[in-house]
Design a protein around this motif. Structure first.
Motif, PDB file in Angstrom:
ATOM      1  N   LEU A  38     -24.477 -14.176  21.342  1.00 41.40           N
ATOM      2  CA  LEU A  38     -24.104 -15.072  20.528  1.00 41.40           C
ATOM      3  C   LEU A  38     -24.956 -15.043  19.270  1.00 41.40           C
ATOM      4  CD1 LEU A  38     -23.091 -17.868  23.219  1.00 41.40           C
ATOM      5  CD2 LEU A  38     -21.782 -16.046  22.111  1.00 41.40           C
ATOM      6  N   MET A  39     -26.229 -14.776  19.269  1.00 42.66           N
ATOM      7  CA  MET A  39     -27.048 -14.661  18.218  1.00 42.66           C
ATOM      8  C   MET A  39     -27.657 -13.184  18.284  1.00 42.66           C
ATOM      9  SD  MET A  39     -28.734 -18.472  18.049  1.00 42.66           S
ATOM     10  CE  MET A  39     -29.822 -18.094  16.758  1.00 42.66           C
ATOM     11  N   PRO A  40     -28.232 -12.799  17.194  1.00 41.92           N
ATOM     12  CA  PRO A  40     -28.782 -11.561  17.092  1.00 41.92           C
ATOM     13  C   PRO A  40     -30.052 -11.514  17.713  1.00 41.92           C
ATOM     14  CG  PRO A  40     -29.082 -12.631  14.809  1.00 41.92           C
ATOM     15  CD  PRO A  40     -28.369 -13.482  15.808  1.00 41.92           C
ATOM     16  N   ASN A  41     -30.643 -12.418  18.231  1.00 42.87           N
ATOM     17  CA  ASN A  41     -31.967 -12.264  18.930  1.00 42.87           C
ATOM     18  C   ASN A  41     -31.842 -11.404  20.156  1.00 42.87           C
ATOM     19  OD1 ASN A  41     -31.756 -14.993  17.855  1.00 42.87           O
ATOM     20  ND2 ASN A  41     -33.956 -14.775  17.956  1.00 42.87           N
ATOM     21  N   ARG A  53     -40.571 -23.592  16.669  1.00 41.29           N
ATOM     22  CA  ARG A  53     -41.127 -23.616  15.309  1.00 41.29           C
ATOM     23  C   ARG A  53     -40.158 -24.324  14.132  1.00 41.29           C
ATOM     24  NH1 ARG A  53     -41.754 -18.037  14.177  1.00 41.29           N
ATOM     25  NH2 ARG A  53     -41.943 -17.312  16.254  1.00 41.29           N
ATOM     26  N   ARG A  54     -38.964 -24.798  15.072  1.00 47.44           N
ATOM     27  CA  ARG A  54     -37.808 -25.599  14.350  1.00 47.44           C
ATOM     28  C   ARG A  54     -37.253 -24.778  13.285  1.00 47.44           C
ATOM     29  NH1 ARG A  54     -38.971 -31.887  14.841  1.00 47.44           N
ATOM     30  NH2 ARG A  54     -40.006 -31.966  16.927  1.00 47.44           N
ATOM     31  N   GLN A  55     -36.998 -23.549  13.366  1.00 46.32           N
ATOM     32  CA  GLN A  55     -36.671 -22.748  12.310  1.00 46.32           C
ATOM     33  C   GLN A  55     -35.020 -22.446  12.443  1.00 46.32           C
ATOM     34  OE1 GLN A  55     -39.021 -19.191  12.512  1.00 46.32           O
ATOM     35  NE2 GLN A  55     -40.541 -20.189  11.252  1.00 46.32           N
ATOM     36  N   ILE A  56     -34.431 -22.776  13.665  1.00 49.19           N
ATOM     37  CA  ILE A  56     -33.129 -22.552  13.752  1.00 49.19           C
ATOM     38  C   ILE A  56     -32.541 -23.929  14.596  1.00 49.19           C
ATOM     39  CG2 ILE A  56     -33.021 -20.130  14.276  1.00 49.19           C
ATOM     40  CD1 ILE A  56     -32.970 -20.382  17.155  1.00 49.19           C
ATOM     41  N   TRP A  57     -31.236 -24.154  14.457  1.00 54.48           N
ATOM     42  CA  TRP A  57     -30.458 -25.370  14.751  1.00 54.48           C
ATOM     43  C   TRP A  57     -30.415 -25.206  16.256  1.00 54.48           C
ATOM     44  CZ3 TRP A  57     -29.212 -29.539  11.827  1.00 54.48           C
ATOM     45  CH2 TRP A  57     -29.087 -29.281  10.454  1.00 54.48           C
ATOM     46  N   HIS A  58     -30.681 -26.292  17.128  1.00 53.80           N
ATOM     47  CA  HIS A  58     -30.686 -26.323  18.569  1.00 53.80           C
ATOM     48  C   HIS A  58     -30.949 -27.714  19.144  1.00 53.80           C
ATOM     49  CE1 HIS A  58     -35.066 -26.543  17.836  1.00 53.80           C
ATOM     50  NE2 HIS A  58     -35.369 -27.100  18.881  1.00 53.80           N
ATOM     51  N   ALA A  69     -21.634 -24.958  20.095  1.00 50.71           N
ATOM     52  CA  ALA A  69     -21.015 -24.055  19.186  1.00 50.71           C
ATOM     53  C   ALA A  69     -21.325 -24.340  17.654  1.00 50.71           C
ATOM     54  CB  ALA A  69     -19.458 -24.374  19.284  1.00 50.71           C
ATOM     55  N   GLU A  70     -21.519 -25.639  17.403  1.00 51.34           N
ATOM     56  CA  GLU A  70     -21.852 -25.903  16.028  1.00 51.34           C
ATOM     57  C   GLU A  70     -23.318 -25.403  15.464  1.00 51.34           C
ATOM     58  OE1 GLU A  70     -21.523 -27.374  12.353  1.00 51.34           O
ATOM     59  OE2 GLU A  70     -20.084 -27.275  13.745  1.00 51.34           O
ATOM     60  N   ASP A  71     -24.153 -25.677  16.461  1.00 46.62           N
ATOM     61  CA  ASP A  71     -25.494 -24.915  16.359  1.00 46.62           C
ATOM     62  C   ASP A  71     -25.298 -23.469  15.927  1.00 46.62           C
ATOM     63  OD1 ASP A  71     -26.657 -27.288  16.843  1.00 46.62           O
ATOM     64  OD2 ASP A  71     -27.153 -26.801  18.733  1.00 46.62           O
ATOM     65  N   LEU A  72     -24.708 -22.898  16.662  1.00 48.00           N
ATOM     66  CA  LEU A  72     -24.334 -21.355  16.633  1.00 48.00           C
ATOM     67  C   LEU A  72     -23.877 -21.077  15.488  1.00 48.00           C
ATOM     68  CD1 LEU A  72     -23.178 -20.307  20.233  1.00 48.00           C
ATOM     69  CD2 LEU A  72     -25.548 -20.139  19.224  1.00 48.00           C
ATOM     70  N   ARG A  73     -22.699 -22.022  14.565  1.00 45.63           N
ATOM     71  CA  ARG A  73     -22.289 -21.560  13.768  1.00 45.63           C
ATOM     72  C   ARG A  73     -23.299 -21.853  12.388  1.00 45.63           C
ATOM     73  NH1 ARG A  73     -18.188 -25.154  15.550  1.00 45.63           N
ATOM     74  NH2 ARG A  73     -16.798 -23.933  16.567  1.00 45.63           N
ATOM     75  N   ARG A  74     -24.202 -22.902  12.151  1.00 50.14           N
ATOM     76  CA  ARG A  74     -25.072 -23.100  11.546  1.00 50.14           C
ATOM     77  C   ARG A  74     -26.261 -22.117  11.471  1.00 50.14           C
ATOM     78  NH1 ARG A  74     -26.518 -29.683  12.361  1.00 50.14           N
ATOM     79  NH2 ARG A  74     -24.646 -30.604  11.231  1.00 50.14           N
ATOM     80  N   ASN A  75     -26.536 -21.637  12.567  1.00 48.77           N
ATOM     81  CA  ASN A  75     -27.326 -20.256  12.660  1.00 48.77           C
ATOM     82  C   ASN A  75     -26.874 -18.924  11.839  1.00 48.77           C
ATOM     83  OD1 ASN A  75     -29.660 -21.899  13.800  1.00 48.77           O
ATOM     84  ND2 ASN A  75     -28.741 -21.666  15.859  1.00 48.77           N
ATOM     85  N   GLN A  77     -24.950 -19.041   9.429  1.00 45.37           N
ATOM     86  CA  GLN A  77     -25.001 -19.452   8.077  1.00 45.37           C
ATOM     87  C   GLN A  77     -26.428 -19.244   7.483  1.00 45.37           C
ATOM     88  OE1 GLN A  77     -23.290 -23.151   7.629  1.00 45.37           O
ATOM     89  NE2 GLN A  77     -20.963 -22.213   7.835  1.00 45.37           N
ATOM     90  N   LEU A  78     -27.251 -19.334   8.335  1.00 46.98           N
ATOM     91  CA  LEU A  78     -28.692 -19.360   7.693  1.00 46.98           C
ATOM     92  C   LEU A  78     -28.895 -17.966   7.270  1.00 46.98           C
ATOM     93  CD1 LEU A  78     -30.724 -21.183  10.515  1.00 46.98           C
ATOM     94  CD2 LEU A  78     -30.279 -21.894   8.316  1.00 46.98           C
ATOM     95  N   GLY A  79     -28.379 -17.052   7.989  1.00 49.06           N
ATOM     96  CA  GLY A  79     -28.827 -15.400   7.646  1.00 49.06           C
ATOM     97  C   GLY A  79     -27.668 -15.150   6.567  1.00 49.06           C
ATOM     98  N   ALA A  80     -26.881 -15.913   6.037  1.00 43.06           N
ATOM     99  CA  ALA A  80     -25.676 -15.413   5.334  1.00 43.06           C
ATOM    100  C   ALA A  80     -26.490 -15.000   3.724  1.00 43.06           C
ATOM    101  CB  ALA A  80     -24.701 -16.613   4.816  1.00 43.06           C
ATOM    102  N   VAL A  81     -25.851 -14.036   3.165  1.00 35.68           N
ATOM    103  CA  VAL A  81     -26.307 -13.529   1.777  1.00 35.68           C
ATOM    104  C   VAL A  81     -25.189 -13.621   0.685  1.00 35.68           C
ATOM    105  CG1 VAL A  81     -27.534 -11.798   0.385  1.00 35.68           C
ATOM    106  CG2 VAL A  81     -28.281 -12.333   2.996  1.00 35.68           C
ATOM    107  N   GLU A  82     -25.374 -14.399  -0.170  1.00 30.43           N
ATOM    108  CA  GLU A  82     -24.268 -14.280  -1.289  1.00 30.43           C
ATOM    109  C   GLU A  82     -24.177 -13.033  -2.143  1.00 30.43           C
ATOM    110  OE1 GLU A  82     -23.908 -17.934  -3.388  1.00 30.43           O
ATOM    111  OE2 GLU A  82     -24.707 -19.039  -1.776  1.00 30.43           O
ATOM    112  N   PRO A  83     -23.090 -12.503  -2.300  1.00 32.85           N
ATOM    113  CA  PRO A  83     -22.972 -11.448  -3.330  1.00 32.85           C
ATOM    114  C   PRO A  83     -23.501 -11.714  -4.534  1.00 32.85           C
ATOM    115  CG  PRO A  83     -20.958 -12.091  -2.742  1.00 32.85           C
ATOM    116  CD  PRO A  83     -21.851 -13.077  -2.030  1.00 32.85           C
ATOM    117  N   LEU A  84     -23.863 -10.796  -5.456  1.00 32.58           N
ATOM    118  CA  LEU A  84     -24.324 -10.968  -6.668  1.00 32.58           C
ATOM    119  C   LEU A  84     -23.075 -10.888  -7.613  1.00 32.58           C
ATOM    120  CD1 LEU A  84     -27.531  -8.491  -6.967  1.00 32.58           C
ATOM    121  CD2 LEU A  84     -27.404 -11.182  -6.743  1.00 32.58           C
ATOM    122  N   SER A  85     -23.091 -11.568  -8.820  1.00 36.99           N
ATOM    123  CA  SER A  85     -21.983 -11.586  -9.776  1.00 36.99           C
ATOM    124  C   SER A  85     -22.358 -10.397 -10.605  1.00 36.99           C
ATOM    125  CB  SER A  85     -21.774 -12.860 -10.245  1.00 36.99           C
ATOM    126  OG  SER A  85     -22.906 -13.238 -10.993  1.00 36.99           O
ATOM    127  N   ALA A  86     -21.161  -9.745 -11.000  1.00 36.35           N
ATOM    128  CA  ALA A  86     -21.218  -8.522 -11.677  1.00 36.35           C
ATOM    129  C   ALA A  86     -21.159  -8.741 -13.029  1.00 36.35           C
ATOM    130  CB  ALA A  86     -20.429  -7.316 -11.428  1.00 36.35           C
TER     131      ALA A  86
END
Length: 86
Positions: A38-41, A53-58, A69-75, A77-86
């Motif tokens: 459910l997570m990339p770990n 270390r309180r670095q992820i939601w739990h 389920a909400e914790d997994l959704r928030r986690n 989003q933590l790794g999401a990267v926004e695309p650069l505008s061209a």
């Protein structure tokens, strides 16, 4: 002790099937999160270290680490990267 008292318990989560809507109220242990991917770990220990270390939601229910389920959704989003505008 009787044979009934010394019988090893089976995990209730393995026998239970996920029904639509039930996942919103369910709590997953770090072991289940890694097993179900459910997570990339890749290990339970690394997941627990991030929690310590309180670095992820739990949640810490009675001193035990669990994920909703909400914790997994928030986690996610933590790794999401926004695309650069061209």
């Amino acid at each position: 002790m009787t044979a009934k008292a010394t019988k090893t318990r089976t995990s209730p989560t393995k026998a239970r099937t996920v029904i639509h809507g039930e996942a919103e109220f369910r709590r997953w242990t770090p072991e289940e999160v890694v097993e179900l991917k459910l997570m990339p770990n890749s290990s339970v220990r690394s997941l627990k270290e991030l929690c310590y270390r309180r670095q992820i939601w739990h949640h810490r229910d009675g001193g035990r680490i669990t994920f909703t389920a909400e914790d997994l959704r928030r986690n996610a989003q933590l790794g999401a990267v926004e695309p650069l505008s061209a």
